[in-house]
Scaffold this active site. Structure first.
Site, short mmCIF file in Angstrom:
data_model
loop_
_atom_site.label_atom_id
_atom_site.label_comp_id
_atom_site.label_asym_id
_atom_site.label_seq_id
_atom_site.Cartn_x
_atom_site.Cartn_y
_atom_site.Cartn_z
N THR A 45 0.86 -1.19 0.00
CA THR A 45 0.00 0.00 0.00
C THR A 45 0.89 1.23 0.00
OG1 THR A 45 -0.13 0.36 2.40
CG2 THR A 45 -1.59 -1.33 1.46
N CYS A 46 0.27 2.39 0.06
CA CYS A 46 1.04 3.64 0.09
C CYS A 46 1.78 3.80 1.42
CB CYS A 46 0.15 4.84 -0.17
SG CYS A 46 -1.23 4.99 0.99
N ASN A 47 1.42 3.01 2.42
CA ASN A 47 2.05 3.15 3.74
C ASN A 47 2.87 1.95 4.19
OD1 ASN A 47 1.13 5.75 4.42
ND2 ASN A 47 -0.88 4.95 4.94
N ASP A 107 -10.60 3.02 7.55
CA ASP A 107 -11.24 1.88 6.91
C ASP A 107 -10.49 1.35 5.69
OD1 ASP A 107 -13.33 2.00 8.75
OD2 ASP A 107 -14.43 3.46 7.54
N GLN A 112 -7.63 -2.83 1.49
CA GLN A 112 -6.34 -3.13 0.87
C GLN A 112 -5.86 -4.54 1.22
OE1 GLN A 112 -4.32 0.24 2.57
NE2 GLN A 112 -4.51 1.48 0.71
N GLY A 184 -13.89 28.37 -4.42
CA GLY A 184 -12.54 27.87 -4.63
C GLY A 184 -12.53 26.47 -5.22
N GLY A 186 -9.61 24.86 -5.86
CA GLY A 186 -8.29 24.29 -5.62
C GLY A 186 -8.39 22.92 -5.00
N THR A 188 -8.45 21.81 -1.85
CA THR A 188 -9.43 21.64 -0.77
C THR A 188 -10.85 21.72 -1.30
OG1 THR A 188 -7.89 22.57 0.85
CG2 THR A 188 -10.22 22.51 1.45
N GLY A 189 -11.12 22.73 -2.12
CA GLY A 189 -12.46 22.89 -2.68
C GLY A 189 -12.87 21.70 -3.53
#
Length: 411
Positions: A45-47, A107, A112, A184, A186, A188-189
């Site tokens: 996984t990514c971690n 979750d 994964q 916005g 970006g 976050t938006g």
């Protein structure tokens, strides 16, 4: 022996993790398994990058060498971890529960793990013992999330903002049809917009300085684009407003009342520095900013930490069930071994008796031997079960019986 070896972002950082991610994907895509293993499951996984293995050895050091070889290593380097037997099973159960994640109780890791296991099963790389352990991990991870508060509440800024919107429209159902305005487009938006859509919100409008960027996001998610000329009117008619912009001066009069008399509005300021002043809040205008969201996030984290003890109780229960299941396998192994011994004994004794007594019907004698063997095995099974109930050392006795040498080797 069950073992796990791996490396994670928390133990070694992303640079080291990236070095081994490709290796895990390559190994997991193979359709064969080394003779050194009974079964393997790669998790990437990514971690984290980990390999779970069922190894037909009893020496811990040998098992560690075999696990490190899968990463091209001859010795454990900084950041690598290796667990065997109960420690390996405990690690998997914690991973499935989200206790080994950056966000406690998240979750995504359970999905994964399920995907990694499915890939291993498809490639015929697992073993019965690995199958049992992973299924128990999935069952335990699901139970922990259903029975504790380990995954309750939200941790990301965007998800908390959307949760506030959900609570607002639940409390004021009349406002649910008046739409959401996002200022916005970006990062976050865009994330807030995506979560809102996934949560079933409709009539979502978006404004951005760059109309092109707003239109691109609108096409992707099915949003309405608001131009600067329309902005003030859209603000006054919207019941939920998400602010994710950086302006030196306030873009709007955020304290302006709604067009409908006494209509309620929720304003969530996700900007830094804040765009919406505290003075914008009034009886009909509810304002939240990043300070409020940080407090909600902290409270959620504390609740999740409190749930860890409850989660660990379920994990220890799963550990106990797996230990019982593993011990029960010795009964099957014992009976299987003794069935072979009785078969060998019967064949030899019938053969020897028939040679000395040719007048005897060998078929009848063979059936008698089979019935006698079956009765002895039933008695043995009953005795083992009784020892399991009454004797503290029943499993040692069962293992001793299971390791009796085959009859032919004793004669």
């Amino acid at each position: 022996m069950i073992a796990v070896a791996g490396i994670s972002y928390y133990s070694a950082g992303f640079d080291m993790l990236a070095k081994y991610a490709g290796l895990a994907e390559e190994a997991a895509s193979g359709n064969s398994i080394s003779g050194a293993f009974t079964g393997i499951v790669w998790v990437s996984t990514c971690n984290r990058v980990e390999i779970y293995a069922d190894i037909p050895v009893h020496c811990r050091k040998r098992a560690e060498r075999l696990m490190l070889q899968q990463f091209g290593l001859t010795e454990k380097t900084e950041g690598f971890y290796i667990y065997t037997e109960d420690e390996a099973i405990l690690h998997l159960l914690k991973v499935a529960a989200g206790l080994d994640s950056a966000v406690t109780g998240e979750d995504q890791v359970l999905g994964q793990l399920k995907l990694a296991y499915k890939n291993a099963v498809t490639a015929n790389l697992t073993s019965p013992w690995l199958n049992r352990i992973f299924h128990k991990a999935f069952e335990t991870g699901k139970s922990i999330r259903n029975l504790t508060d380990i995954n309750k509440g939200h941790q990301s800024i965007a998800s908390i903002a959307v949760a506030l919107a959900g609570s607002f429209v639940t409390e004021y159902p009349a406002e649910s049809s008046n739409g959401v305005l996002i200022l916005g487009a970006g990062e976050t938006g865009a994330l807030v917009a995506e979560i809102l859509v996934n949560k079933g919100f409709s009539n979502i409008s978006i404004w951005n300085r760059s109309t092109i960027k707003a239109r691109k996001l609108a096409v992707k998610l099915g949003l309405n684009v608001v131009t600067t000329d329309q902005l003030e009117h859209s603000y006054r008619t919207s019941s939920v407003v998400m602010v994710a912009i950086r302006n030196k001066e306030p873009l709007l009069n955020y304290g302006a009342e709604r067009t409908a008399p006494s209509a309620k509005r929720l304003v969530v300021d996700l900007s830094m520095p804040f765009q919406v002043a505290d003075t914008a809040e009034n009886a009909n205008n509810y304002v939240y900013n990043l300070s409020h969201i940080a407090a909600i996030r902290k409270e959620t984290l504390e609740k999740r930490k409190e749930a860890i003890d409850d989660a660990m109780q379920l994990i220890w229960s799963a550990m106990s069930e797996l230990a019982t299941w593993k011990e029960d396998q010795w009964i099957g192994k014992t009976l299987q071994q003794w069935k072979l011994l009785m078969q060998q004994l019967k064949e030899r004794q019938v053969r020897d008796y028939a040679e000395k007594h040719p007048e005897v019907d060998s078929a009848t004698l063979s059936r008698f031997g089979e019935e006698l063997s079956a009765n002895i095995l039933r008695q043995l099974a009953w005795s083992i079960r009784q020892q399991q109930k009454d004797g503290a050392d029943w499993n040692k006795w069962s293992k001793l019986l299971a390791n009796v040498e085959p009859y032919e080797q004793l004669n």
